[in-house]
Design an enzyme around this catalytic site. Structure first.
Site, PDB file in Angstrom:
ATOM      1  N   GLY A 143     -36.885   3.436 -65.059  1.00 44.03           N
ATOM      2  CA  GLY A 143     -36.410   2.060 -65.253  1.00 44.03           C
ATOM      3  C   GLY A 143     -37.253   1.340 -66.280  1.00 44.03           C
ATOM      4  N   ASP A 144     -37.766   0.165 -65.895  1.00 41.14           N
ATOM      5  CA  ASP A 144     -38.604  -0.614 -66.816  1.00 41.14           C
ATOM      6  C   ASP A 144     -40.062  -0.560 -66.391  1.00 41.14           C
ATOM      7  OD1 ASP A 144     -38.299  -2.037 -64.512  1.00 41.14           O
ATOM      8  OD2 ASP A 144     -37.897  -3.964 -65.476  1.00 41.14           O
ATOM      9  N   GLU A 145     -40.474   0.532 -65.750  1.00 40.82           N
ATOM     10  CA  GLU A 145     -41.858   0.697 -65.297  1.00 40.82           C
ATOM     11  C   GLU A 145     -42.582   1.739 -66.146  1.00 40.82           C
ATOM     12  OE1 GLU A 145     -40.588   0.116 -60.637  1.00 40.82           O
ATOM     13  OE2 GLU A 145     -42.119   1.597 -61.157  1.00 40.82           O
TER      14      GLU A 145
END
Lengths: 233, 355
Positions: A143-145
């Site tokens: 994801g956005d991690e």
């Protein structure tokens, strides 16, 4: 082989029943050439196939350990980095794990579409590469991690500097396919010394610090402290 | 039926002699890289067999194809002409260079349906890949497709097909192709892959490339494999021509032949044909053998070994005739529907049973 020789003798024998020795020798020579060609062909095919399979194995290994979108190492690779990092920490090397989470990424995806979202992630990865030192490890966790393992330096100063720099760099405006956007990032870090127990605990501490940072607002960073555990628990 | 060297078959006298010897017969034949008669391989001559039946009738059909796109229509035309309720089987021959064997067979099977056995092969040449000939009650000519249909309940067909080639190396995806022209495997030019595998043999052209046929299968039916042999290298557009369709999206693996495995494959084909033969009331049988030119190119002087071993399996009461082809037409594995194959030995046994 004698059956082949029998046939060659029949072929080299004229209508009168006389054996033409030159014809026979030509047939025998040709049979050796055919046999050599077959052996060479088999050897070459075996060699090339081994090379191809080795190359495919390399590609598969790369794909298994890298994120296809950004080209960064993935969660699996990060787990291996972290295991090695903990071993180094136990031998006395100082290090920190930093977890990075983008702010408002979902809003970008929802309003501008996944293609823009993907482009944004690639840009984020590029900024991370430019920010993290060569000896440190960087990965996209999903994801956005993202995550960084920082090695060496005076602690906690080095990690504070890196965390602040990451937040600053990732929070600068983005221009993607004509769209201007501001996407912030929060960072949670955990420090490890010789008393570090295991990878899972280190990651849990970094995660708690990230949780606290996000709780305190956008574009924030926090380093794990023991009281974080107490307050979260 | 006859099979022979193309350049010899070009001579009209040969057809006239055959017609003079059998003025009432239906005569069908084609050119082959080599012809087969029993255990013998014939390079420069013509081999022929005369068949007589007591309770079986035969009918011949033929069509002319001027470009490959007409192949399916030609197959349908032949099928339309030969179809009848008592049709037992069809032996078909087609120009091996100007006819699209996949489309032709599809057209033929579409008209005939699943009942009668459809077998045969694509005519070939002495590996100059310039012209192949087929004749059907006429002088053999280029662009011809022809078939003979056998009718009645007394004629029995049994059939065997085997390859003996082994797939090796990684599975590849056919990422660009058109009909029987293959452009890209895994996004890279197929010709480059062949160049690497052929090494210095690349100078031998397609005669060397046939040593590495492709085993292809549709992505959703990996068990439905078909072998495809190259019959033309780099054709100016970067494509390689194969003796049959190489559909885009299918999976492909390189194959290589081992002499002993190929020879055992021929025995396997003969065994399949023999096992299915009726055990009682049969007279003399004829084994029609269609083997791939690629097999001959690989086996070289040992080619006759596959004829010998197949003959030993079929037994002495079986007369054998056939040719080395640019493609074999036979049913798919576990299916009654025929398709075009490459690099196989196909054996069809004909026997007329008594009352």
């Amino acid at each position: 082989m004698h059956r082949l020789l029998e046939r060659q003798i029949v072929r080299a024998t004229g209508p009168s029943g006389e054996l033409d020795l030159d014809s026979l020798l030509r047939l025998v020579d040709a049979a050796y050439v055919e046999s050599d060609q077959e052996r060479d062909r088999t050897d070459r095919a075996t060699l090339l196939t081994c090379e191809e399979m080795d190359q495919l194995n390399e590609e598969l290994r790369y794909l298994a350990h890298h994120d296809a979108l950004t080209g960064l190492p993935n969660r699996l690779a990060f787990a291996q980095f972290a295991l090695r990092a903990v071993q180094r920490a136990k031998q006395g090397e100082s290090l920190a794990v930093l977890l990075i989470d983008l702010d408002r990424f979902k809003a970008v995806n929802d309003t501008l579409g996944h293609a823009i979202g993907d482009e944004l992630l690639r840009e984020v990865a590029a900024r991370l590469r430019a920010t993290v030192r060569g000896g440190d490890e960087l990965a996209r966790m999903g994801g956005d991690e993202f995550a960084v393992i920082q090695f060496g330096g005076e602690q906690p100063e080095s990690t504070e500097i890196l965390a602040r720099r990451l937040v600053q760099r990732l929070s600068s405006p983005y221009s993607i396919q004509g769209h201007q956007m501001n996407v912030g990032a929060c960072v949670g870090a955990a420090l490890a010394g010789p008393d570090v127990q295991d990878v899972d605990l280190l990651l849990r501490d970094a995660d708690l610090a990230l949780y606290r940072a996000k709780h305190e607002g956008r574009c924030t960073w926090r380093i794990f402290e023991r009281q974080l555990t107490i307050s979260e628990e | 039926m006859y099979f022979g060297n193309r350049d010899v078959l070009r001579c009209a006298d040969r057809s006239n002699e055959l017609r003079a010897a059998y003025p009432e017969a239906k005569i069908i034949g084609c050119s082959g890289t080599r012809s087969i008669v029993d255990n013998t391989l014939e390079e420069d001559g013509i081999v022929a067999v005369a068949l007589g039946f007591a309770r079986t009738s035969v009918r011949i059909a033929r069509a002319q194809v001027t470009e490959p796109s007409q192949s399916r229509a030609a197959g349908e035309e032949i099928g339309q002409t030969l179809f009848a309720k008592d049709l037992a089987g069809i032996f078909v021959l087609a120009d091996g260079l100007r006819v699209d064997g996949t489309d032709f067979t599809a057209g033929l099977t579409h008209r005939i349906g699943p009942g009668p056995l459809i077998v045969g092969g694509m005519a070939s040449d002495p590996c100059d890949y310039l012209e192949t000939l087929v004749g059907a009650d006429c002088e053999p000519r280029s662009g011809m497709v022809a078939a003979v249909g056998f009718y009645g309940t007394a004629i029995r067909f049994t059939h065997g097909r085997a390859s003996g080639w082994d797939a090796f190396g990684p599975r590849r995806h056919i990422t660009r192709s058109n009909g029987n022209v293959l452009y890209d495997l895994d996004g890279k030019p197929a010709f480059e892959l062949y160049q690497r595998y052929l090494g210095e043999e690349v100078s031998a052209g397609v005669s060397a490339a046939v040593m590495f046929p492709l085993l292809i299968s549709p992505p959703d039916r990996p068990e439905q494999t078909v072998v495809r042999a190259p019959i033309g290298l780099e054709n100016g557009t970067g494509g390689m021509t194969f003796a049959g369709h190489v559909p885009q999206g299918w999976t492909a693996r390189l194959m290589r032949g081992n002499l002993d495995r190929l020879i055992l494959g021929a025995a396997d084909a003969a065994r399949q044909a023999r096992v299915e033969q009726p055990m009682s009331g049969r007279g003399e049988s004829l084994a029609l053998m269609v083997s791939c030119t690629g097999r001959h190119l690989l086996m070289g002087q040992r080619t006759e070994e596959e004829l010998e071993i197949a003959g030993a399996e079929l037994g002495s009461e079986s007369k054998r005739i056939g040719f080395y082809s640019f493609g074999e037409i036979a049913p798919l594995a576990d299916s009654s529907i025929s398709d075009l194959h490459n690099q196989t030995m196909t054996i069809t046994s004909l026997v007329e049973v008594g009352d």
